[in-house]
Each structure stands twice: as C-alpha cells, then as structure tokens.
Design an enzyme around this catalytic site. Structure first.
Site, short mmCIF file in Angstrom:
data_model
loop_
_atom_site.label_atom_id
_atom_site.label_comp_id
_atom_site.label_asym_id
_atom_site.label_seq_id
_atom_site.Cartn_x
_atom_site.Cartn_y
_atom_site.Cartn_z
N ASN A 117 11.03 -1.45 -8.31
CA ASN A 117 10.04 -1.99 -7.38
C ASN A 117 9.53 -0.87 -6.48
OD1 ASN A 117 8.55 -4.01 -5.94
ND2 ASN A 117 10.10 -3.97 -4.33
N HIS B 8 8.20 -0.44 -2.56
CA HIS B 8 8.16 -1.17 -1.29
C HIS B 8 7.53 -0.26 -0.23
CE1 HIS B 8 9.29 -4.07 1.72
NE2 HIS B 8 9.75 -3.08 2.46
N SER C 58 8.95 3.48 -0.79
CA SER C 58 10.17 3.75 -1.57
C SER C 58 10.05 3.09 -2.94
CB SER C 58 11.40 3.14 -0.90
OG SER C 58 11.49 3.51 0.46
N ASP D 284 14.73 -6.12 -1.41
CA ASP D 284 14.38 -4.74 -1.02
C ASP D 284 15.61 -3.90 -0.69
OD1 ASP D 284 11.68 -5.43 -1.28
OD2 ASP D 284 11.57 -6.10 0.81
C1 GRF Z 1 1.79 -2.15 -2.37
O1 GRF Z 1 1.63 -1.84 -1.02
C2 GRF Z 1 3.25 -2.15 -2.73
O2 GRF Z 1 4.01 -1.23 -2.00
C3 GRF Z 1 3.66 -3.54 -2.37
O3 GRF Z 1 2.56 -4.35 -2.69
C4 GRF Z 1 1.36 -3.58 -2.67
C5 GRF Z 1 0.75 -3.72 -4.03
O4 GRF Z 1 -0.52 -3.14 -4.10
N1 GRF Z 1 4.87 -3.91 -3.04
P1 GRF Z 1 -1.26 -3.00 -5.51
O5 GRF Z 1 -1.38 -4.40 -6.09
O6 GRF Z 1 -0.43 -2.11 -6.38
O7 GRF Z 1 -2.60 -2.43 -5.19
#
Ligand code: GRF
Length: 194
Positions: free
Chosen positions: A113, A115, A142, A151
């Site tokens: 993932n 985050h 991260s 997370d």
């Molecule tokens: C990103 O900020 C990511 O860190 C979080 O959700 C957002 C996704 O953005 N988990 P995208 O759909 O990849 O543009």
C-alpha cells in the site's frame, strides 16, 4: 524487450483517479520495473483510473462493493477475482477500503500500500491537515506491506517533503503526491530486485 513470462505479475487495486497506478504503468513501459500488470480492479465502477487502465491496454475490472452484503463477502469475491490473475504482488493504489484480516492474511508478504504520511505517524485519513496542525516541518509518503492493522505493516520505502509555512492541506497533498509518483515505482523495483 523481456518476455512477460520473466516479469513479476501485478494486480493493482484502485478506488479513484489512479494517478499512482499510472506512475506504475509508466515505469513499466519505460522498462524501469520488470513487471507486467495483469489487471486493475476498482471497487467503484466510476473510478477514473479504470479508464486510464483501459487506455493503456490493461484489463480493467469493476467489482462494486455495494453489491455485497458484508465486508467478508466482498473481500472473498475480490480475492477470487484477483487470484484468477495469479499475481506475485497485489498493489493498493488509492484503494479506499478497510480489508478483512482473512484477505490480508491470504496475501501475506504480497500486499503493498502507499500511504500519504511518514508512517508510523498519521495513520488513517486527513494526514496532510493533521501534519500541518501538529506543526510538522516534514511530511511525506510511505510504501508498506499491508498487515491486519490499518496502515501498520513494515515500511519498504519513504519519501519526504518539507512543510511550508503557508501550506494548506491541498498544497501539501500536491507536493506529497508528486513524490508518491516516483516512490511507488521505486519501492516495487526494490522488492523485485531483492
Ligand atoms: C494517494 O494520496 C495515496 O497515498 C492514498 O490515496 C491517494 C490515491 O491517489 N492512499 P491516486 O488515486 O493514486 O491518484
């Protein structure tokens, strides 16, 4: 070009615009990551990222969580769909669902993932505003392995950005997102070259 057979197979899960997914597609097409994307799956049929995936010639699947009566039944159906593609890694890229412990366990060591915070700080939502409110001078993103705790899994790689005095949650989010777009491909590359 290396054949797909020697490439790691990725399934990417999204819920929205999919800009991180696109950064991974781009890194693969530039041959920076030796991987292929077997499928992109969204739990939201209207996710803009599904269209980008299709445009890139990738199988784009919508599996609407609203059609399932429980978190368990959705996660079961999702895992069944993912497993049809026999992925080496399952990549959460803006996938806005809390996953059941059974699902996470099933992909132990294969589920990643991204985050938007410097974990272990600011788990959960509204990370940018919370970092500003706390007077942080530094914030970031991260990439981590997913474990049953939200997370919380082991961090693979992080990227940092400064927090400016006049930052709003939006300006800070943009600066972090720009970093996310090189961080995610770099973290996947690191895993694949281990
Ligand atoms: C990103 O900020 C990511 O860190 C979080 O959700 C957002 C996704 O953005 N988990 P995208 O759909 O990849 O543009």
């Amino acid at each position: 070009m290396t054949s797909n057979q020697s490439r790691a197979r990725l399934v990417i899960l999204i819920s929205g615009r999919g800009s991180n997914m696109r950064s991974i597609i781009d890194a693969i097409s530039k041959n920076e990551i030796k991987a292929s994307i077997a499928a992109v799956i969204s739990n939201r049929p209207d996710a803009a990222g599904l269209i980008s995936a299709q445009e890139a010639g990738i199988e784009a699947i919508s599996l609407d969580h609203k059609a399932y009566d429980s978190r368990e039944s959705f996660d079961k159906a999702l895992a069944k769909k993912i497993d049809e593609f026999k992925p080496d890694f399952v990549i959460l890229a803006g996938f806005m669902r809390i996953l059941t412990a059974n699902f996470v366990e099933h992909y132990n060591g294969k589920l990643l993932n991204i985050h938007p915070s410097l974990l272990p700080k600011y788990k959960g939502l509204d990370t940018h505003q919370r970092a500003i409110d706390a007077g942080e001078h530094e914030h970031g993103a991260s990439v981590h392995f997913v474990t049953a705790e939200l997370d919380d899994g082991p961090v693979i790689m992080q990227a940092k950005v400064p927090v400016m005095q006049d930052d709003t949650a939006e300006t800070l989010a943009q600066r972090v997102l720009a970093q996310e777009h090189s961080l995610y491909p770099a973290a996947i590359k690191k895993l694949l070259t281990k």
